[in-house]
Write a protein that holds these residues in place. Sequence first.
Motif, PDB file in Angstrom:
ATOM      1  N   GLU A  68       0.802  -1.080   0.098  1.00 15.92           N
ATOM      2  CA  GLU A  68       0.055  -0.158   0.111  1.00 15.92           C
ATOM      3  C   GLU A  68       0.708   1.160  -0.081  1.00 15.92           C
ATOM      4  OE1 GLU A  68      -1.833   3.499   1.701  1.00 15.92           O
ATOM      5  OE2 GLU A  68      -0.299   2.442   2.576  1.00 15.92           O
ATOM      6  N   ARG A  72       0.538   4.004  -2.910  1.00 15.73           N
ATOM      7  CA  ARG A  72       0.377   5.449  -2.630  1.00 15.73           C
ATOM      8  C   ARG A  72       1.482   6.385  -2.919  1.00 15.73           C
ATOM      9  NH1 ARG A  72       1.424   7.069   2.592  1.00 15.73           N
ATOM     10  NH2 ARG A  72       1.281   5.006   3.259  1.00 15.73           N
ATOM     11  N   ARG A 240      -6.093   0.647  -2.454  1.00 12.80           N
ATOM     12  CA  ARG A 240      -5.962  -0.235  -0.911  1.00 12.80           C
ATOM     13  C   ARG A 240      -6.669  -1.490  -1.247  1.00 12.80           C
ATOM     14  NH1 ARG A 240      -6.393   5.102   2.668  1.00 12.80           N
ATOM     15  NH2 ARG A 240      -4.024   5.342   2.692  1.00 12.80           N
ATOM     16  N   SER A 400      -0.134   2.135   9.293  1.00 10.61           N
ATOM     17  CA  SER A 400       0.952   1.893   8.127  1.00 10.61           C
ATOM     18  C   SER A 400       2.430   1.893   8.640  1.00 10.61           C
ATOM     19  CB  SER A 400       0.691   2.967   7.013  1.00 10.61           C
ATOM     20  OG  SER A 400       1.594   2.501   6.008  1.00 10.61           O
TER      21      SER A 400
END
Length: 421
Positions: A68, A72, A240, A400
């Motif tokens: 992820e 991103r 995601r 995260s």
Amino acid sequence: MRRLGHSPFRNRIRGFGYFRRLGPGMITGASDDDPSGIGTYSQVGAAFRFDLLWTALLTLPLATAVQETTGRLALTTGKGLAALIRERFPRPILLVAVALVTVANVFNLGADIGAMASATQLLVPLHHAILVVAFTLVILGLEVFLPYRSYAKILRWLCVSLGAYILVLFFVGPDWGTVLLRTFVPRAGLDPATLAALIAILGTTISPYLFFWQAGEEVEEEIEHHEPNRLSDSHIRTMRVDTFSGMFSAVAVMWAIMVASGATLGAKGMTTVQTATQAAEALRPLAGQFASLFFTLGIVGTGLLAVPVLAGSAGYAIAETAGWREGLSKRFKQAPGFYLAVVAAMLVGLALNFSGINPIRALYWAAILNGLAAPPLLLLMLVLGNSKSILGDRTSGRVSNTLVATALVLMTVLPILYLLR
């Protein structure tokens, strides 16, 4: 900061055509179960039976968080991972990072091609050298000459082949009580064999080539669809879901292979998987005399999916480091440096198959090599993911950061413990 528009094929989560909208995240997850992964999980299941099944629950959130972060970074900046490292860090750090992923990739794809050839020999009595050359040329032809849209469709369909490993579970008849207990209750020692297995599991699940591939492909998807809209929160959310879907499928297959191998190879005392014939035994309860056929189809199918990803991620890393134009959506004439890097990676991987290394055992060592190469890259990603100058208000959150940092610590500490034992 460049803001990308979103792909019309992945701009929402719900609705008809869900699987059609899945893209880089799903392909990344599926390619995670490459021949190296199959070989590693088969070896771990044979040697430890069900004792390390709990690693599936450990690796799923860690791998998802890592991928992820790469997605991103790419979506927010419109740049691949190597390009971001080049901008943010001194050049020596960039060169070390690219060297790590390139060396790991080349060894991994060489091992995968060798395993594809060995598996094919179970069905076709051709010399190993002929098969590795044939597979190399076929994969290169697909990656270099097939248009990106067509190539992406092929990759998505190849993901389906991984479902065969889930079906095996209905035929192997494991002790489900023990399977569930070992899945949810960790059990592991600190002996060298267990530590090596843990390094290999983490290395093949959280692999450096996946970082560079997904970042490059996220940018590629946006370039291919060239939407003028600004990056939206819904696009990030859908990325995601795409990423989680891919990693969930990868870890589910990982768990299934370990269960199947533990219930078959491990139950027979076959603790070391040395040949394709031995590895195929895990499928005999499902396929009977056709076990070799099923194993070959699985190895070749996942190899055709993963080897282009390995070579492509090396191409992205090298091209971004040199500042060359890159991307599978471009023709050879438009990005010659990128494609030459892909070709070079494939040819070196091909050459490794003539070094006398056992192709099935090489899969396990490829996973360990990935495990050793990953920590420095995870550290760089952790820094990049928290840089406001790069991501603005899309920096990594607490969850995260915790998960990526946990992956970094585990993949750093385990090799140290292994060396100290």
